[in-house]
Design an enzyme around this catalytic site. Structure first.
Site, PDB file in Angstrom:
ATOM      1  N   HIS A   1       1.835   4.299  -2.931  1.00  0.00           N
ATOM      2  CA  HIS A   1       1.755   5.788  -2.787  1.00  0.00           C
ATOM      3  C   HIS A   1       3.124   6.414  -3.215  1.00  0.00           C
ATOM      4  O   HIS A   1       3.533   7.473  -4.005  1.00  0.00           O
ATOM      5  CB  HIS A   1       1.785   6.154  -1.209  1.00  0.00           C
ATOM      6  CG  HIS A   1       0.374   6.228  -0.684  1.00  0.00           C
ATOM      7  ND1 HIS A   1      -0.759   6.892  -1.476  1.00  0.00           N
ATOM      8  CD2 HIS A   1      -0.190   5.875   0.396  1.00  0.00           C
ATOM      9  CE1 HIS A   1      -1.774   6.898  -0.699  1.00  0.00           C
ATOM     10  NE2 HIS A   1      -1.699   6.166   0.543  1.00  0.00           N
TER      11      HIS A   1
ATOM     12  N   HIS B   1       3.558   6.629  -6.796  1.00  0.00           N
ATOM     13  CA  HIS B   1       2.701   7.962  -7.400  1.00  0.00           C
ATOM     14  C   HIS B   1       3.668   8.933  -7.250  1.00  0.00           C
ATOM     15  O   HIS B   1       3.668   9.783  -8.194  1.00  0.00           O
ATOM     16  CB  HIS B   1       1.555   8.086  -6.577  1.00  0.00           C
ATOM     17  CG  HIS B   1       0.238   8.642  -7.204  1.00  0.00           C
ATOM     18  ND1 HIS B   1      -0.474   9.184  -6.375  1.00  0.00           N
ATOM     19  CD2 HIS B   1       0.263   9.502  -8.326  1.00  0.00           C
ATOM     20  CE1 HIS B   1      -1.630  10.056  -7.235  1.00  0.00           C
ATOM     21  NE2 HIS B   1      -0.836  10.212  -8.453  1.00  0.00           N
TER      22      HIS B   1
ATOM     23  N   HIS C   1       0.725  -1.106   0.101  1.00  0.00           N
ATOM     24  CA  HIS C   1       0.089  -0.016  -0.247  1.00  0.00           C
ATOM     25  C   HIS C   1       0.992   1.243   0.025  1.00  0.00           C
ATOM     26  O   HIS C   1       0.790   2.014  -0.845  1.00  0.00           O
ATOM     27  CB  HIS C   1      -1.002  -0.030   1.107  1.00  0.00           C
ATOM     28  CG  HIS C   1      -1.714   1.359   1.350  1.00  0.00           C
ATOM     29  ND1 HIS C   1      -3.186   1.054   1.105  1.00  0.00           N
ATOM     30  CD2 HIS C   1      -1.467   2.556   1.964  1.00  0.00           C
ATOM     31  CE1 HIS C   1      -3.712   2.451   1.372  1.00  0.00           C
ATOM     32  NE2 HIS C   1      -2.815   3.245   1.563  1.00  0.00           N
ATOM     33  N   GLU C   2       1.642   1.093   0.862  1.00  0.00           N
ATOM     34  CA  GLU C   2       2.633   2.628   1.171  1.00  0.00           C
ATOM     35  C   GLU C   2       3.501   2.643  -0.173  1.00  0.00           C
ATOM     36  O   GLU C   2       3.820   3.580  -0.805  1.00  0.00           O
ATOM     37  CB  GLU C   2       3.326   2.402   2.338  1.00  0.00           C
ATOM     38  CG  GLU C   2       2.634   2.531   3.688  1.00  0.00           C
ATOM     39  CD  GLU C   2       1.593   3.724   3.735  1.00  0.00           C
ATOM     40  OE1 GLU C   2       1.694   4.586   3.047  1.00  0.00           O
ATOM     41  OE2 GLU C   2       0.410   3.498   4.255  1.00  0.00           O
TER      42      GLU C   2
END
Length: 688
Positions: free
Chosen positions: A483, A486, A479-480
Site C-alpha cells: 500500500h 502505491h 502487505h502494508e
C-alpha cells in the site's frame, strides 16, 4: 465556537511541510480545524462566485486544489486519533467530525457551485481534456450528483442530519472497541498455566505484568499477545476465556456495547441510499467499484464458496480427527482452532512459527522489504532523525529514486500501545500532486502491531531480545508496504485521484501482490537471516514454508468469504427488520460455519473494517483483489520476480497512476489481458 488562535500560538495554523508533531498541543487541534474549515470555505466561495463562466480550470481544477490546509490538519489529527489517542483527543474527534461532515455537505449541496460543475460536465465533449482531466471531471460531477446535489431542500436537510449522525456513531463504535481491547487482561500467577507457550511469549507476558506493576504474567487482546496464546497454550479453559473475551468486544450490554450503534449505522446508511435514489447502501457504494453491483459481488462470493467449501469441510474433518486422536477432543471449538492447527502443521510439514521467528528480526525484514523495492523500483530508503515523530517508536525515512530525487517521506510505527487501535494500516500525511509546476511529494505512513523487543534478566544481566516476527507478521509488513508503495510512487496531477485514491476493490492489488515475494527463495535470501548467527534461512525451511502455504487454505478462504457475506447482509438490503444483531449475524454465517456458535460472541460489534473504516459493502474486495494479485504475480513469475521490465510496467501502469483511469484499463495495460480467476484457485490449491 472557540476564538481563532493567532498563527504564532498554533503550529497547525502556520505553513508546514512535514507534520510539526513536537510543537502540537492537543488544544491546538480543534481551533486549527475550525480555522482551516473557514479558510477552505472562503476558497469555495471564490470558485462559486466567479463572474466568469465555468471552465475546467477555474471550477473543477480549482475545487480539487482547494482545502489543502484542511486536508493536512485533519490527516494529522485523525491519524493521531488512530495511533496515539487519549480521551481528550477522542472528545475533540466527536466535536469536529460533525463540523467536517457539515462542511462536506455544504460543498456537495451548494446549488450555485453544482451549476458550475454541471456546466463544465455537460460541455465535456467540446473540451480538449487529458484522460486524467476527464476522470477528475466525472469524479467531481458524480461527487455532487451522488451526494444529494439534485435533492429538494427537505431531503437535503435530512441528508445533512444523517451524515452528522453517522460521523459520530462511527467514532463511538471505534472508541468502544479500543476501550474494550485495552481494559481486558488475563492475569496468570500459576506458572503451570503457561504450559506449551514459547519462552519469548512468556517473557513478553512477564514484561507486560511488570509494566502494570503486577506479579506473574499478563495476556491482552492485542494481537502479539493474543495470537501466540491461542496457538500454543495447552490450558484449554484459559484459551476459551481469552477467545471469548476477544470475540465479545462491544457485546456486553454495558456502556461500551456496540449493538445499538451497529443497527443505527446500518439503518442510516440504508436511509441515505434511499434518499439518493439507490436500492441499498451496497447499490450506492458499488456503483463506483469494479464489481459494479451487489448481484455481481454475491455471484463472485458464491462461486468462490462453491470451490472453497468442500476443501474447508475436508480440512476441518482432518483437524477434528487430529484433535480427537491427540487429546480426545470430542467437539472442536473456536478456541481450539489455532492450537490444533499449529500442532497439525508441525506434524504435516515439520514447521513451527517459533523455528522461523529467529530469521525474521523486524529490522532485517524492514531492510528486506526496502531491498525488494530497490530491486523492483530503483528506490533508496534512508533512515533520518531530523523528522518529527508523534511517538518514540516511530521510524522515519526519506525515499529517493535512482537520480537522487526525493520520492516520499515515510513513517513506520510497528508496536502496540494503549492509545493505538489494533490491526495494521497504511495512511498518508500529505498527498502527492502537481501544482504550479511543482510535483509535491507525498508523506506516507504504515502502522502495525508487532511484538515489541523484550528486556529480560539472564544470570543477573539485562538482555534485550529483538522484535522477532511470525511469518504471518512478515506478510503483514509486506502487505502494508505494498500500500505504501502505491502512495509513494504516485505521480498524478490532481490530489483526489492520486496514490491509493482508487476503486476500493483495486486498492488491495499493490498490497496483496507484494506478499508473494515472502514465499520466494530469491527474495527471502535477501533478508531472512538468523538474528544471532547471521545464517541465511536454510533452503529446507523455505521449502517447508512453500509447502505449508496452502495449509488450511479452504478454511481460510471460507473465513474471508464469511466476512464478505456478513458485510453484504448488513448493507445490500433494507435492515429495518433486523432487531437482534447476534441473530442476524448467525443467519448470515449459516452457510460458512464450521465451529459451533459461541453465544457470548458477536463479530459485528467489533467489525471495525465495515462499521468504522471504509470497507462497508467492500469487504469482498480482499478476495476480488486476490484474483488480480495471483494473476499479476503469475506474470512476474513468468519473467522473473525481479525482472526490471515487468516491474517498470507495474509501476508505470498501476503504482504511479492512482485513480486516473478505470482500473481494468490500467490492469490490462500492465498485463496485456484481463485477470484469469484460475490463477487464484491454482495458487490456493483449490483446483489442479
Amino acid at each position: 465556537m472557540q476564538e481563532k488562535l493567532s498563527t504564532t500560538e498554533n503550529s497547525l495554523l502556520q505553513p508546514f511541510n512535514e507534520a510539526p508533531f513536537s510543537q502540537i498541543q492537543v488544544s491546538d487541534y480543534k481551533p486549527a480545524i475550525e480555522a482551516a474549515i473557514a479558510e477552505a470555505r472562503k476558497e469555495i466561495d471564490v470558485i462559486t462566485n466567479l463572474p466568469e463562466p465555468a471552465t475546467f480550470e477555474n471550477t473543477i481544477e480549482a475545487l480539487d486544489y482547494s482545502g489543502n490546509q484542511l486536508e493536512r490538519v485533519t490527516s494529522i489529527f485523525f491519524n493521531i486519533n488512530s495511533a496515539e489517542t487519549n480521551e481528550e483527543i477522542q472528545k475533540i474527534a466527536q466535536e469536529v467530525s460533525p463540523q467536517l461532515s457539515a462542511f462536506s455537505n455544504d460543498i456537495t449541496l451548494n446549488e450555485q457551485l453544482f451549476k458550475r460543475v454541471k456546466l463544465v460536465y455537460d460541455n465535456r465533449e467540446n473540451l480538449d481534456l487529458t484522460t486524467e482531466q476527464k476522470t477528475l471531471l466525472e469524479k467531481k460531477y458524480k461527487g455532487f450528483a451522488r451526494n444529494g446535489a439534485n435533492l429538494p431542500e427537505d431531503k437535503k436537510a435530512r441528508l445533512r442530519e444523517i451524515d452528522t449522525e453517522l460521523a459520530k456513531l462511527k467514532l463511538t463504535y471505534g472508541e468502544n472497541v479500543l476501550t474494550e481491547t485495552n481494559k481486558y487482561e488475563l492475569h496468570i500467577t500459576n506458572e503451570s498455566d503457561l504450559a506449551g507457550l514459547p519462552d519469548s511469549v512468556k517473557e513478553m507476558a512477564a514484561h507486560t505484568a511488570e509494566e502494570k506493576e503486577k506479579e506473574g504474567w499478563i495476556f491482552t487482546l492485542e494481537y502479539p499477545s493474543y495470537i501466540p496464546f491461542m496457538k500454543y497454550a495447552q490450558n484449554r479453559e484459559l484459551r476459551k476465556e481469552l477467545s471469548i473475551a476477544f470475540g465479545a468486544k462491544g457485546f456486553h450490554g454495558d456502556k461500551l456495547d456496540n449493538q445499538e450503534n451497529v443497527l443505527k449505522i446500518a439503518k442510516l446508511r440504508y436511509e441515505r441510499a434511499q434518499l439518493l435514489g439507490y436500492k441499498s447502501h451496497a447499490h450506492f457504494v458499488l456503483e463506483e467499484r469494479m464489481a459494479k453491483t451487489p448481484e455481481n459481488v454475491d455471484r463472485f462470493l458464491q462461486e468462490l464458496l462453491e470451490k472453497a467449501k468442500p476443501a474447508a469441510e475436508s480440512e476441518f474433518s482432518q483437524l477434528e480427527n487430529f484433535a480427537k486422536e491427540l487429546d480426545g477432543i470430542d467437539q472442536l471449538q473456536k478456541w481450539d482452532s489455532a492450537y490444533y492447527s499449529e500442532k497439525l502443521k508441525q506434524k504435516l510439514f515439520d514447521l513451527d512459527d517459533e523455528q522461523l521467528k529467529p530469521y525474521f528480526k523486524l529490522e532485517n525484514v524492514i531492510d528486506g522489504v526496502f531491498t525488494v523495492a530497490e530491486k523492483l523500483y530503483k528506490l533508496n530508503f534512508k533512515e533520518v532523525f531530523d523528522v518529527e515523530k508523534y511517538h518514540p517508536d516511530v521510524k522515519t525515512y526519506r525515499v529517493y529514486n535512482e537520480a537522487g530525487e526525493l520520492v516520499s517521506l515515510f513513517y513506520a510505527d510497528f508496536h502496540p500501545r494503549p492509545g493505538k487501535r489494533g490491526g495494521a494500516w497504511m495512511t498518508s500525511y500529505k498527498s502527492q500532486m502537481v501544482k504550479d509546476g511543482v510535483n509535491e511529494r507525498p508523506h506516507i505512513s504504515i502502522v502495525c502491531n508487532f511484538t515489541k523487543p523484550v528486556l529480560s534478566r539472564v544470570d543477573g544481566a539485562t538482555k534485550s531480545k529483538p522484535s522477532l516476527l511470525t511469518f504471518n507478521e512478515v506478510t503483514t509488513l509486506f502487505h502494508e508496504f505494498g500500500h505504501a508503495l502505491h502512495g509513494m510512487l504516485a505521480n498524478t496531477t490532481y490530489p483526489s485521484i492520486s496514490g491509493t485514491s482508487v476503486y476500493w476493490d483495486f486498492v488491495e492489488l499493490p498490497s496483496q501482490v507484494l506478499e508473494n515475494w515472502c514465499y520466494e527463495p530469491e527474495a527471502l535470501a535477501l533478508f531472512a537471516k538468523h538474528y544471532e548467527t547471521g545464517e541465511v534461512i536454510p533452503q529446507e525451511l523455505i521449502d517447508k514454508i512453500k509447502k505449508a502455504a496452502n495449509f488450511q487454505e479452504g478454511m481460510q478462504t471460507l473465513r474471508q468469504l464469511s466476512f464478505g457475506i456478513l458485510d453484504m447482509s448488513w448493507h445490500a438490503a433494507d435492515p429495518a427488520g433486523i432487531t437482534n444483531v447476534k441473530a442476524h449475524e448467525t443467519a448470515a454465517f449459516a452457510n460458512t460455519q464450521l465451529y459451533p456458535d459461541v453465544a457470548e460472541n458477536c463479530m459485528s460489534t467489533s467489525f471495525s473494517h465495515i462499521f468504522q473504516g471504509g470497507y462497508s459493502s467492500g469487504y469482498y474486495s480482499y478476495k476480488w483483489a486476490e484474483v488480480l494479485d495471483a494473476d499479476a504475480f503469475a506474470y512476474f513469475k513468468e519473467n522473473g520476480i525481479f525482472d526490471a521490465k515487468t516491474a517498470q510496467k507495474f509501476k508505470e501502469n498501476v503504482l504511479s497512476q492512482g485513480g486516473t483511469e478505470d482500473p481494468m484499463v490500467l490492469y490490462k495495460r500492465f498485463r496485456g489481458q484481463e485477470p484469469n480467476p484460475e490463477a487464484l484457485l491454482k495458487r490456493a490449491g483449490l483446483i489442479e
